[in-house]
Design a protein around this motif. Structure first.
Motif, PDB file in Angstrom:
ATOM      1  N   SER A 136       1.520  10.727  -2.838  1.00  0.00           N
ATOM      2  CA  SER A 136       0.342  11.593  -2.820  1.00  0.00           C
ATOM      3  C   SER A 136      -0.853  10.959  -3.521  1.00  0.00           C
ATOM      4  O   SER A 136      -1.929  11.548  -3.537  1.00  0.00           O
ATOM      5  N   ARG A 137      -0.629   9.776  -4.138  1.00  0.00           N
ATOM      6  CA  ARG A 137      -1.657   9.037  -4.870  1.00  0.00           C
ATOM      7  C   ARG A 137      -2.130   9.751  -6.139  1.00  0.00           C
ATOM      8  O   ARG A 137      -3.225   9.503  -6.631  1.00  0.00           O
ATOM      9  N   ARG A 138      -1.304  10.672  -6.636  1.00  0.00           N
ATOM     10  CA  ARG A 138      -1.604  11.229  -7.959  1.00  0.00           C
ATOM     11  C   ARG A 138      -1.477  10.119  -9.004  1.00  0.00           C
ATOM     12  O   ARG A 138      -2.149  10.141 -10.041  1.00  0.00           O
ATOM     13  N   VAL A 139      -0.602   9.176  -8.716  1.00  0.00           N
ATOM     14  CA  VAL A 139      -0.460   7.971  -9.535  1.00  0.00           C
ATOM     15  C   VAL A 139      -0.668   6.780  -8.612  1.00  0.00           C
ATOM     16  O   VAL A 139      -0.097   6.722  -7.515  1.00  0.00           O
ATOM     17  N   THR A 146       0.822  -1.214   0.000  1.00  0.00           N
ATOM     18  CA  THR A 146       0.000   0.000   0.000  1.00  0.00           C
ATOM     19  C   THR A 146       0.860   1.271   0.000  1.00  0.00           C
ATOM     20  O   THR A 146       0.324   2.374  -0.134  1.00  0.00           O
ATOM     21  N   VAL A 147       2.177   1.115   0.163  1.00  0.00           N
ATOM     22  CA  VAL A 147       3.083   2.267   0.098  1.00  0.00           C
ATOM     23  C   VAL A 147       4.145   1.995  -0.980  1.00  0.00           C
ATOM     24  O   VAL A 147       5.329   1.852  -0.685  1.00  0.00           O
ATOM     25  N   PRO A 148       3.720   1.928  -2.253  1.00  0.00           N
ATOM     26  CA  PRO A 148       4.652   1.578  -3.328  1.00  0.00           C
ATOM     27  C   PRO A 148       5.759   2.590  -3.539  1.00  0.00           C
ATOM     28  O   PRO A 148       6.757   2.278  -4.198  1.00  0.00           O
ATOM     29  N   ASP A 174       6.902  11.177  -5.049  1.00  0.00           N
ATOM     30  CA  ASP A 174       5.780  11.989  -4.569  1.00  0.00           C
ATOM     31  C   ASP A 174       4.501  11.662  -5.323  1.00  0.00           C
ATOM     32  O   ASP A 174       3.402  11.736  -4.762  1.00  0.00           O
ATOM     33  N   ASP A 175       4.623  11.296  -6.603  1.00  0.00           N
ATOM     34  CA  ASP A 175       3.444  10.899  -7.376  1.00  0.00           C
ATOM     35  C   ASP A 175       2.722   9.744  -6.691  1.00  0.00           C
ATOM     36  O   ASP A 175       1.486   9.721  -6.605  1.00  0.00           O
ATOM     37  N   LEU A 196       7.003  -3.903 -13.763  1.00  0.00           N
ATOM     38  CA  LEU A 196       6.187  -4.853 -13.007  1.00  0.00           C
ATOM     39  C   LEU A 196       4.865  -4.219 -12.588  1.00  0.00           C
ATOM     40  O   LEU A 196       3.800  -4.851 -12.665  1.00  0.00           O
ATOM     41  N   LEU A 197       4.922  -2.967 -12.147  1.00  0.00           N
ATOM     42  CA  LEU A 197       3.722  -2.297 -11.633  1.00  0.00           C
ATOM     43  C   LEU A 197       3.063  -1.386 -12.662  1.00  0.00           C
ATOM     44  O   LEU A 197       2.094  -0.692 -12.336  1.00  0.00           O
ATOM     45  N   GLY A 198       3.569  -1.371 -13.885  1.00  0.00           N
ATOM     46  CA  GLY A 198       2.950  -0.564 -14.929  1.00  0.00           C
ATOM     47  C   GLY A 198       3.139   0.929 -14.723  1.00  0.00           C
ATOM     48  O   GLY A 198       2.267   1.728 -15.104  1.00  0.00           O
ATOM     49  N   LEU A 199       4.273   1.311 -14.161  1.00  0.00           N
ATOM     50  CA  LEU A 199       4.551   2.719 -13.896  1.00  0.00           C
ATOM     51  C   LEU A 199       5.431   3.310 -14.984  1.00  0.00           C
ATOM     52  O   LEU A 199       6.285   2.611 -15.546  1.00  0.00           O
TER      53      LEU A 199
END
Length: 319
Positions: free
Chosen positions: A218-221, A160-162, A214-215, A204-207
């Motif tokens: 802050s959950r902007r991503v 939950t904290v990637p 910060d993205d 792996l995570l599609g980033l």
């Protein structure tokens, strides 16, 4: 201890009848020297870990980031396998909700820092391991020094904290250090290695390669659930999973999955430290479910996730 039979030589019977073959008795091979050595905490590793590999483990330094469930058990297992130095980083304390699955969580350790408790456990095993504690966990200020001084990183941080996982992976990439990662799903686990080449964690995570810490913080991503939960076992409650995806509940987690996860992570870690090839590297992962007995190597897939969700829902409706 087994008693060694007297050494016997090939002999013939005196006065035997002409034409009869001599009576032969084969001697038992002498006991190897290493078996006769005095017992040590690591003596039962022999036969599975060679002496040269044991020496390499003794000289290894492993950073375990997050030592609650999986990370704590991995730290203990690596100690029992003979890893020489462990660095345990975790700012969290044990709580009541940890009692169902985290080995170091007991009524006596509630409220105590997880890294300190696991460090005491590892030191008490008696293999001579050096165990260092980082109470503040992984931070922007200490991550470079912690990773650069390690031969391997175990990412036991919460999915939950990637942003923390991304920070570990990028720092490890710059230091040419591999990261081992695992996530429990039901009574199973998927695990993989993040080698220090290319944007493996991001893939792996599609980033995007340009995503910032910060993205994510802050959950902007955000990382969609299907990237973490590869497929939904039919035995998982869909109503609970829906609340998890909405952030209303923590993901279900049980002790068998934690133990299984720690086992595969520890085994992968040892393989990397002694120069063996791991079963999977990101963006591919290896998944095994102990309840269904199914195992496979695959990549995260949105189609697979939603198809498994549909099958699980139909199965529950019919049942």
């Amino acid at each position: 201890m087994l008693e060694e039979e007297p050494h016997r030589s090939v002999s013939t019977s005196a006065g035997r009848s002409p034409g009869r073959s001599p009576r032969m008795t084969f001697c038992r091979p002498p006991t190897p020297a290493f078996v006769m050595m005095s017992e040590s905490p690591l003596s039962r590793n022999r036969g599975l870990i060679s002496d040269s590999e044991q020496n390499r483990l003794a000289g290894a330094r492993v950073l375990v980031a997050g030592v609650g469930g999986v990370g704590g058990r991995v730290a203990e297992t690596l100690t029992r396998l003979g890893v020489g130095t462990l660095v345990l980083a975790d700012p969290d304390t044990f709580s009541v909700t940890n009692l169902n699955r985290q080995a170091a969580a007991t009524t006596a350790t509630l409220g105590r820092n997880k890294a300190e408790v696991v460090a005491e456990l590892c030191r008490g095993i008696g293999t001579g391991a050096i165990v260092e504690v980082v109470r503040e966990g992984i931070t922007p200020d200490n991550v470079e020094d912690l990773v650069a001084s390690s031969d391997l990183v175990i990412d036991g941080t919460d999915y939950t904290v990637p942003d923390v996982g991304l920070r570990l992976a990028r720092t490890a990439r710059g230091a040419s250090v591999s990261v081992v990662l695992a996530v429990e799903i039901g009574f199973g686990v998927w695990h993989t290695v993040i080698p220090p080449d290319g944007n493996r964690f991001e893939r792996l995570l599609g980033l995007a390669p340009t995503v910032t810490f910060d993205d994510l913080a802050s959950r902007r991503v955000s990382v969609p659930l299907w990237r973490w939960v590869l497929s939904i076992p039919a035995y998982i409650g869909m109503d609970v999973l829906a609340h998890v995806e909405q952030g209303h509940l923590e993901a279900p987690a049980v002790a068998p999955a934690v133990e299984l996860s720690a086992a595969v992570v520890s085994t992968t870690a040892i393989s990397l430290l002694v120069g063996r090839r791991p079963p999977a590297s990101a963006p591919r992962v290896h998944h095994f479910d102990a309840r269904t007995g199914k195992a496979k190597t695959l990549r995260p897939s949105r189609v697979r996730f939603y198809l498994s969700a549909a099958i699980a829902s139909i199965g529950r409706s019919v049942g």
